[in-house]
Design a protein around this motif. Structure first.
Motif, PDB file in Angstrom:
ATOM      1  N   PHE A 165      56.803  20.366  34.762  1.00  0.00           N
ATOM      2  CA  PHE A 165      56.326  19.618  33.609  1.00  0.00           C
ATOM      3  C   PHE A 165      56.803  18.186  33.714  1.00  0.00           C
ATOM      4  O   PHE A 165      57.962  17.922  34.042  1.00  0.00           O
ATOM      5  CB  PHE A 165      56.830  20.247  32.302  1.00  0.00           C
ATOM      6  CG  PHE A 165      56.472  19.439  31.091  1.00  0.00           C
ATOM      7  CD1 PHE A 165      55.149  19.338  30.680  1.00  0.00           C
ATOM      8  CD2 PHE A 165      57.453  18.766  30.367  1.00  0.00           C
ATOM      9  CE1 PHE A 165      54.807  18.569  29.568  1.00  0.00           C
ATOM     10  CE2 PHE A 165      57.122  18.018  29.252  1.00  0.00           C
ATOM     11  CZ  PHE A 165      55.794  17.909  28.844  1.00  0.00           C
ATOM     12  N   ASN A 166      55.940  17.268  33.391  1.00  0.00           N
ATOM     13  CA  ASN A 166      56.201  15.836  33.526  1.00  0.00           C
ATOM     14  C   ASN A 166      56.893  15.299  32.269  1.00  0.00           C
ATOM     15  O   ASN A 166      56.340  14.474  31.532  1.00  0.00           O
ATOM     16  CB  ASN A 166      54.878  15.111  33.774  1.00  0.00           C
ATOM     17  CG  ASN A 166      55.055  13.663  34.180  1.00  0.00           C
ATOM     18  OD1 ASN A 166      56.141  13.249  34.573  1.00  0.00           O
ATOM     19  ND2 ASN A 166      53.991  12.894  34.072  1.00  0.00           N
ATOM     20  N   GLY A 167      58.123  15.793  32.007  1.00  0.00           N
ATOM     21  CA  GLY A 167      58.860  15.360  30.831  1.00  0.00           C
ATOM     22  C   GLY A 167      59.980  16.325  30.508  1.00  0.00           C
ATOM     23  O   GLY A 167      60.282  17.241  31.284  1.00  0.00           O
ATOM     24  N   GLY A 168      60.604  16.142  29.345  1.00  0.00           N
ATOM     25  CA  GLY A 168      61.702  16.983  28.916  1.00  0.00           C
ATOM     26  C   GLY A 168      61.270  18.008  27.886  1.00  0.00           C
ATOM     27  O   GLY A 168      60.094  18.110  27.536  1.00  0.00           O
ATOM     28  N   ILE A 169      62.233  18.746  27.344  1.00  0.00           N
ATOM     29  CA  ILE A 169      61.925  19.864  26.457  1.00  0.00           C
ATOM     30  C   ILE A 169      61.252  19.413  25.171  1.00  0.00           C
ATOM     31  O   ILE A 169      60.335  20.074  24.667  1.00  0.00           O
ATOM     32  CB  ILE A 169      63.205  20.688  26.148  1.00  0.00           C
ATOM     33  CG1 ILE A 169      62.860  21.937  25.334  1.00  0.00           C
ATOM     34  CG2 ILE A 169      64.247  19.833  25.451  1.00  0.00           C
ATOM     35  CD1 ILE A 169      61.961  22.917  26.027  1.00  0.00           C
ATOM     36  N   SER A 170      61.670  18.285  24.609  1.00  0.00           N
ATOM     37  CA  SER A 170      61.046  17.842  23.356  1.00  0.00           C
ATOM     38  C   SER A 170      59.588  17.475  23.576  1.00  0.00           C
ATOM     39  O   SER A 170      58.723  17.797  22.743  1.00  0.00           O
ATOM     40  CB  SER A 170      61.813  16.659  22.758  1.00  0.00           C
ATOM     41  OG  SER A 170      61.815  15.547  23.654  1.00  0.00           O
ATOM     42  N   ALA A 171      59.290  16.819  24.706  1.00  0.00           N
ATOM     43  CA  ALA A 171      57.898  16.485  25.032  1.00  0.00           C
ATOM     44  C   ALA A 171      57.088  17.749  25.295  1.00  0.00           C
ATOM     45  O   ALA A 171      55.926  17.865  24.875  1.00  0.00           O
ATOM     46  CB  ALA A 171      57.854  15.564  26.244  1.00  0.00           C
ATOM     47  N   LEU A 172      57.697  18.712  25.979  1.00  0.00           N
ATOM     48  CA  LEU A 172      57.011  19.971  26.280  1.00  0.00           C
ATOM     49  C   LEU A 172      56.573  20.679  25.000  1.00  0.00           C
ATOM     50  O   LEU A 172      55.429  21.131  24.871  1.00  0.00           O
ATOM     51  CB  LEU A 172      57.938  20.873  27.097  1.00  0.00           C
ATOM     52  CG  LEU A 172      57.424  22.268  27.444  1.00  0.00           C
ATOM     53  CD1 LEU A 172      56.176  22.189  28.312  1.00  0.00           C
ATOM     54  CD2 LEU A 172      58.513  23.081  28.141  1.00  0.00           C
ATOM     55  N   LYS A 173      57.456  20.752  24.043  1.00  0.00           N
ATOM     56  CA  LYS A 173      57.157  21.463  22.807  1.00  0.00           C
ATOM     57  C   LYS A 173      56.087  20.770  21.973  1.00  0.00           C
ATOM     58  O   LYS A 173      55.392  21.415  21.175  1.00  0.00           O
ATOM     59  CB  LYS A 173      58.432  21.663  21.993  1.00  0.00           C
ATOM     60  CG  LYS A 173      59.387  22.670  22.616  1.00  0.00           C
ATOM     61  CD  LYS A 173      60.613  22.908  21.751  1.00  0.00           C
ATOM     62  CE  LYS A 173      61.501  23.996  22.345  1.00  0.00           C
ATOM     63  NZ  LYS A 173      62.683  24.282  21.506  1.00  0.00           N
ATOM     64  N   LYS A 174      55.915  19.469  22.163  1.00  0.00           N
ATOM     65  CA  LYS A 174      54.885  18.740  21.419  1.00  0.00           C
ATOM     66  C   LYS A 174      53.473  19.139  21.845  1.00  0.00           C
ATOM     67  O   LYS A 174      52.513  18.880  21.115  1.00  0.00           O
ATOM     68  CB  LYS A 174      55.085  17.239  21.591  1.00  0.00           C
ATOM     69  CG  LYS A 174      56.282  16.693  20.825  1.00  0.00           C
ATOM     70  CD  LYS A 174      56.457  15.196  21.038  1.00  0.00           C
ATOM     71  CE  LYS A 174      57.663  14.672  20.277  1.00  0.00           C
ATOM     72  NZ  LYS A 174      57.865  13.206  20.513  1.00  0.00           N
TER      73      LYS A 174
END
Length: 204
Positions: A185-194
């Motif tokens: 995934f191209n980002g972190g956990i907060s971005a993933l959950k969005k």
């Protein structure tokens, strides 16, 4: 962040192989095939959802394999949404959704895909992504889908970053199929959950 995407094809490896069990347990997210066409349900998705629950997965995704050669976008979207709501009752995870656009789908207009995406979003409140190969992302007219802000999950079996075509960036990169499909995934956990919503939100 790293994850896997699986279907019934991977059942023996994921459920009975030590490496498969380890990959599932340590994945930051898990994509699972849920449906295909207007009536097919993947034979292993319930077992995978149970495993996700038992391993306390924060994020799981369900994808639908499109068959525009056989059905209308509305038939397929409604079938997918019904199964997602059924499956989500078994988990506390954040739910992601995606349309798998490959095979015979490539001979059909992306308007079908756009209408499927819009219908699923209206029904679930979750904005699905589109899964395509890098070559398809760069050779097919995707502007109408990009303009509606549907994200990209792109397949390129390489450590090199894929070119996202009409999209400004990709969200997920499927970078190998060995020993199973693996993704970053191209980002972190907060971005993933969005990209998704909590399972409980699907029930109003």
């Amino acid at each position: 962040m790293y994850g896997i995407d699986i279907s019934n094809h991977n059942r023996e490896f994921v459920l009975n192989n030590n490496m498969g069990k380890h990959l599932f347990a340590t994945a930051d997210f898990v994509w699972m095939k849920a449906t295909e066409g207007k009536s097919f349900v993947d034979k292993s998705v319930d077992a995978y959802v149970e495993k996700a629950y038992l391993t306390d997965k924060d994020v799981i995704g369900f994808y639908h394999y499109a068959r525009p050669d056989l059905n209308t976008y509305h038939e397929e979207a409604m079938h997918f949404c019904a199964e997602v709501k059924r499956l989500a009752r078994e988990t506390h995870s954040v739910i992601l959704l995606s349309l798998d656009w490959e095979g015979l789908s490539l001979s059909y207009s992306t308007e079908w895909a756009l209408n499927w995406l819009r219908t699923v979003e209206e029904t679930t409140g979750i904005k699905p992504l589109v899964y395509v190969s890098e070559s398809v992302a760069n050779s097919t007219e995707w502007d109408v889908i990009v303009d509606d802000d549907y994200g990209l999950w792109v397949a390129k079996w390489s450590d090199y970053k894929p070119e996202p075509g009409a999209w400004p960036f990709y969200a997920f990169h499927q970078y190998t199929s060995s020993p199973i499909d693996l993704d970053v995934f191209n980002g972190g956990i907060s971005a993933l959950k969005k990209y998704g919503k909590a399972a409980v939100s699907l029930y109003g």
